[in-house]
Design a protein around this motif. Structure first.
Motif, PDB file in Angstrom:
ATOM      1  N   THR A 194      34.447  65.072  68.452  1.00 12.07           N
ATOM      2  CA  THR A 194      33.405  65.147  69.711  1.00 12.07           C
ATOM      3  C   THR A 194      33.334  66.057  70.850  1.00 12.07           C
ATOM      4  O   THR A 194      32.281  66.449  71.117  1.00 12.07           O
ATOM      5  CB  THR A 194      33.316  63.430  70.217  1.00 12.07           C
ATOM      6  OG1 THR A 194      33.035  62.763  69.142  1.00 12.07           O
ATOM      7  CG2 THR A 194      32.136  63.449  71.250  1.00 12.07           C
ATOM      8  N   LEU A 275      28.975  68.352  61.763  1.00 12.49           N
ATOM      9  CA  LEU A 275      27.887  67.350  61.793  1.00 12.49           C
ATOM     10  C   LEU A 275      27.566  66.924  63.255  1.00 12.49           C
ATOM     11  O   LEU A 275      26.452  66.875  63.621  1.00 12.49           O
ATOM     12  CB  LEU A 275      28.514  65.945  61.087  1.00 12.49           C
ATOM     13  CG  LEU A 275      28.662  66.182  59.727  1.00 12.49           C
ATOM     14  CD1 LEU A 275      29.218  65.118  58.996  1.00 12.49           C
ATOM     15  CD2 LEU A 275      27.288  66.580  59.145  1.00 12.49           C
ATOM     16  N   LYS A 276      28.419  66.938  64.295  1.00 13.99           N
ATOM     17  CA  LYS A 276      28.498  66.539  65.705  1.00 13.99           C
ATOM     18  C   LYS A 276      27.667  67.260  66.309  1.00 13.99           C
ATOM     19  O   LYS A 276      26.878  67.010  67.233  1.00 13.99           O
ATOM     20  CB  LYS A 276      29.698  65.940  66.222  1.00 13.99           C
ATOM     21  CG  LYS A 276      30.194  64.597  65.672  1.00 13.99           C
ATOM     22  CD  LYS A 276      31.424  64.264  66.245  1.00 13.99           C
ATOM     23  CE  LYS A 276      31.955  62.804  65.759  1.00 13.99           C
ATOM     24  NZ  LYS A 276      33.367  62.384  66.422  1.00 13.99           N
ATOM     25  N   THR A 278      25.442  69.636  65.018  1.00 15.23           N
ATOM     26  CA  THR A 278      24.156  69.503  64.410  1.00 15.23           C
ATOM     27  C   THR A 278      23.409  68.380  65.185  1.00 15.23           C
ATOM     28  O   THR A 278      22.427  68.452  65.496  1.00 15.23           O
ATOM     29  CB  THR A 278      24.168  69.084  62.860  1.00 15.23           C
ATOM     30  OG1 THR A 278      24.781  70.200  62.284  1.00 15.23           O
ATOM     31  CG2 THR A 278      22.644  69.029  62.450  1.00 15.23           C
ATOM     32  N   GLU A 279      24.126  67.306  65.422  1.00 16.03           N
ATOM     33  CA  GLU A 279      23.515  66.002  66.117  1.00 16.03           C
ATOM     34  C   GLU A 279      23.237  66.249  67.553  1.00 16.03           C
ATOM     35  O   GLU A 279      22.095  66.046  67.969  1.00 16.03           O
ATOM     36  CB  GLU A 279      24.751  64.949  65.740  1.00 16.03           C
ATOM     37  CG  GLU A 279      24.181  63.546  66.439  1.00 16.03           C
ATOM     38  CD  GLU A 279      25.399  62.460  66.616  1.00 16.03           C
ATOM     39  OE1 GLU A 279      25.044  61.472  66.011  1.00 16.03           O
ATOM     40  OE2 GLU A 279      26.436  62.740  66.869  1.00 16.03           O
ATOM     41  N   MET A 280      23.864  67.105  68.131  1.00 15.79           N
ATOM     42  CA  MET A 280      23.998  67.333  69.480  1.00 15.79           C
ATOM     43  C   MET A 280      22.920  68.270  69.594  1.00 15.79           C
ATOM     44  O   MET A 280      22.014  68.322  70.669  1.00 15.79           O
ATOM     45  CB  MET A 280      24.979  67.903  70.381  1.00 15.79           C
ATOM     46  CG  MET A 280      26.207  66.787  70.227  1.00 15.79           C
ATOM     47  SD  MET A 280      27.664  67.534  70.934  1.00 15.79           S
ATOM     48  CE  MET A 280      28.912  66.129  70.625  1.00 15.79           C
ATOM     49  N   GLN A 281      22.786  69.280  68.718  1.00 11.77           N
ATOM     50  CA  GLN A 281      21.863  70.452  69.127  1.00 11.77           C
ATOM     51  C   GLN A 281      20.331  69.837  68.629  1.00 11.77           C
ATOM     52  O   GLN A 281      19.123  70.443  69.021  1.00 11.77           O
ATOM     53  CB  GLN A 281      22.128  71.592  68.341  1.00 11.77           C
ATOM     54  CG  GLN A 281      23.209  72.352  68.800  1.00 11.77           C
ATOM     55  CD  GLN A 281      23.795  73.462  67.999  1.00 11.77           C
ATOM     56  OE1 GLN A 281      23.685  73.531  66.676  1.00 11.77           O
ATOM     57  NE2 GLN A 281      24.475  74.394  68.711  1.00 11.77           N
ATOM     58  N   SER A 282      20.394  69.050  67.689  1.00 14.57           N
ATOM     59  CA  SER A 282      18.861  68.492  67.248  1.00 14.57           C
ATOM     60  C   SER A 282      18.530  67.219  67.763  1.00 14.57           C
ATOM     61  O   SER A 282      17.339  66.772  67.727  1.00 14.57           O
ATOM     62  CB  SER A 282      18.986  68.328  65.854  1.00 14.57           C
ATOM     63  OG  SER A 282      19.784  66.940  65.447  1.00 14.57           O
ATOM     64  N   LEU A 284      19.392  64.165  67.908  1.00  9.95           N
ATOM     65  CA  LEU A 284      19.566  62.898  66.871  1.00  9.95           C
ATOM     66  C   LEU A 284      20.241  61.794  67.725  1.00  9.95           C
ATOM     67  O   LEU A 284      19.758  60.643  67.292  1.00  9.95           O
ATOM     68  CB  LEU A 284      20.260  63.194  65.709  1.00  9.95           C
ATOM     69  CG  LEU A 284      19.678  64.119  64.762  1.00  9.95           C
ATOM     70  CD1 LEU A 284      20.501  64.181  63.279  1.00  9.95           C
ATOM     71  CD2 LEU A 284      18.334  63.561  64.218  1.00  9.95           C
ATOM     72  N   GLN A 285      20.796  62.186  68.805  1.00 12.26           N
ATOM     73  CA  GLN A 285      21.615  61.110  69.493  1.00 12.26           C
ATOM     74  C   GLN A 285      20.558  60.582  70.409  1.00 12.26           C
ATOM     75  O   GLN A 285      20.644  59.538  71.140  1.00 12.26           O
ATOM     76  CB  GLN A 285      22.690  61.434  70.405  1.00 12.26           C
ATOM     77  CG  GLN A 285      23.850  62.030  69.558  1.00 12.26           C
ATOM     78  CD  GLN A 285      24.947  62.784  70.575  1.00 12.26           C
ATOM     79  OE1 GLN A 285      24.574  63.224  71.380  1.00 12.26           O
ATOM     80  NE2 GLN A 285      26.024  61.865  70.307  1.00 12.26           N
ATOM     81  N   GLN A 286      19.202  60.830  70.704  1.00  9.96           N
ATOM     82  CA  GLN A 286      18.070  60.254  71.124  1.00  9.96           C
ATOM     83  C   GLN A 286      17.422  59.134  70.438  1.00  9.96           C
ATOM     84  O   GLN A 286      16.527  58.713  70.849  1.00  9.96           O
ATOM     85  CB  GLN A 286      17.067  61.427  71.727  1.00  9.96           C
ATOM     86  CG  GLN A 286      17.741  62.549  72.399  1.00  9.96           C
ATOM     87  CD  GLN A 286      18.261  62.098  73.653  1.00  9.96           C
ATOM     88  OE1 GLN A 286      17.828  61.237  74.442  1.00  9.96           O
ATOM     89  NE2 GLN A 286      19.501  62.499  73.941  1.00  9.96           N
ATOM     90  N   GLY A 288      16.041  58.662  67.908  1.00  9.59           N
ATOM     91  CA  GLY A 288      14.996  59.125  66.760  1.00  9.59           C
ATOM     92  C   GLY A 288      13.497  59.169  67.786  1.00  9.59           C
ATOM     93  O   GLY A 288      12.430  59.113  67.091  1.00  9.59           O
TER      94      GLY A 288
END
Length: 290
Positions: A194, A275-276, A278-282, A284-286, A288
Motif C-alpha cells: 500500500t 494493482l494498488k 491502478t486503484e489509486m490512479q483510477s 476506484l477507492q471512491q 464507484g
C-alpha cells in the motif's frame, strides 16, 4: 566464556517476543545491547530487560504505516539519540542472528584500524528449512556502522547512506523472514505494498532525480541500487520481470522448491503494488462514485 567485543548492538523490534530471544542469544558477546522498540504490546520489552538489554521505546508518528510509520526517520532518531558505549554498532532485526563467522570477522576488524565508516555483511535468508542462496535479490546489507557516519532515507525499506568508505566483510548473518509463518508475511507485505503504491503515485519513484547512468555505473552500491529501483518501477510487467529475474536471472531454480515459492511470492508482492497503483490512479477507492 567469550570476552565481550567492543561493539554495541541495536535490535529493532515491534511485537517480537517469538524471535527476540534467539537474536539476543546470538549477540551475548556484546556488553552493550540495545532493543529499540516501536510500541510493542506483547512481552518484547520485558524479555529484553530480563536478558540484560537496554530498551528504548519510541512510537512512530503515523501508526497506520507499515512497521508503524517513517522507518528511515525512526532509525535516524535511534542512531542520534541512543547512547552507545562503543564506536561500532551492529544493526539487527529480531529475526536475524549473528553467526560465529561474523563474530570472528568483527573481532578481526577491531584489530585492523582504518578509515572505513561502515561494513557490508552477507545475509543468508532461510525459507522452508533451507538457505535460499540464489533467489534473494539483495544479499548484502550495511549492518556494521559508525553511527555518526550513517543516515537512512525512504519511508519503508530504507536506503543506507554512508559518509565515508564502505567495506565488505567476509562473513554472514542469518535471516529467518518467514519465522512467523506465511500469514504474517502476507499481512506485512499487504501494508508495505500500500505504501509502495502511494509512494509511486505521489512521484516517489522514477522522478526527476532518476539518472540511467547512475543506475548502471554509480560506484557506490547504495546509490546504484536507488537509481536501479527508479528504473525498475518504470518497467512494464514488473511482476513477471521480478519472477524471471529471481528464478532465472539469479538462478533461483538452484534453490529447489524454496526458490520457486520465494520467487512466486515476490512476484505476487509486485502485483499487489501494481494493482494498488491502478486503484489509486483510477479513483476506484471512491466506492464507484462518478
Amino acid at each position: 566464556m567469550r570476552e565481550p567485543l567492543a561493539i554495541s548492538v541495536l535490535i529493532l523490534t515491534k511485537n517480537e517476543q517469538q524471535d527476540l530471544p534467539g537474536c539476543l542469544h546470538s549477540v551475548a558477546w556484546s556488553d552493550d545491547v540495545h532493543v529499540y522498540d516501536s510500541g510493542s504490546t506483547d512481552e518484547t520489552a520485558s524479555i529484553a530487560q530480563a536478558r540484560g538489554a537496554q530498551v528504548t521505546t519510541r512510537s512512530y508518528p503515523h501508526s497506520a504505516a507499515p512497521f508503524g510509520g517513517d522507518e528511515a526517520a525512526h532509525r535516524n532518531w535511534g542512531l542520534r539519540h541512543i547512547a552507545f558505549k562503543h564506536e561500532w554498532v551492529l544493526m539487527l532485526d529480531a529475526d536475524e542472528r549473528a553467526t560465529p563467522e561474523l563474530i570472528a570477522a568483527m573481532a578481526a576488524m577491531l584489530n585492523q584500524p582504518g578509515d572505513v565508516a561502515a561494513w557490508r555483511i552477507h545475509r543468508r535468508d532461510y525459507f522452508l528449512g533451507t538457505w535460499i542462496r540464489h533467489v534473494t535479490p539483495s544479499p548484502f546489507n550495511i549492518r556494521l556502522i559508525r553511527p555518526a557516519a550513517v543516515r537512512y532515507e525512504r519511508i519503508i525499506n530504507p536506503v543506507t547512506i554512508v559518509e565515508g568508505p564502505v567495506g565488505d566483510m567476509d562473513a554472514h548473518f542469518d535471516h529467518f523472514p518467514f519465522s512467523k509463518g506465511l500469514s504474517h508475511w502476507f499481512a506485512k507485505h499487504n501494508g508495505y505494498s500500500t505504501f509502495e503504491a502511494a509512494h509511486i503515485v505521489n512521484g516517489g519513484r522514477g522522478g526527476d532525480d532518476f539518472k540511467l547512468g547512475q543506475a548502471l555505473f554509480a560506484q557506490d552500491a547504495n546509490v546504484r541500487r536507488m537509481h536501479q529501483k527508479a528504473l525498475y518501477y518504470r518497467l512494464p510487467l514488473r511482476p513477471l520481470v521480478m519472477f524471471l529475474g529471481l528464478y532465472i536471472g539469479k538462478r533461483g531454480f538452484l534453490d529447489g522448491r524454496a526458490g520457486l515459492v520465494y520467487a512466486t511470492l515476490r512476484a505476487i508482492y509486485e502485483y499487489m503494488i501494481v494493482l494498488k497503483v491502478t486503484e489509486m490512479q483510477s479513483g476506484l477507492q471512491q466506492g464507484g462514485k462518478p
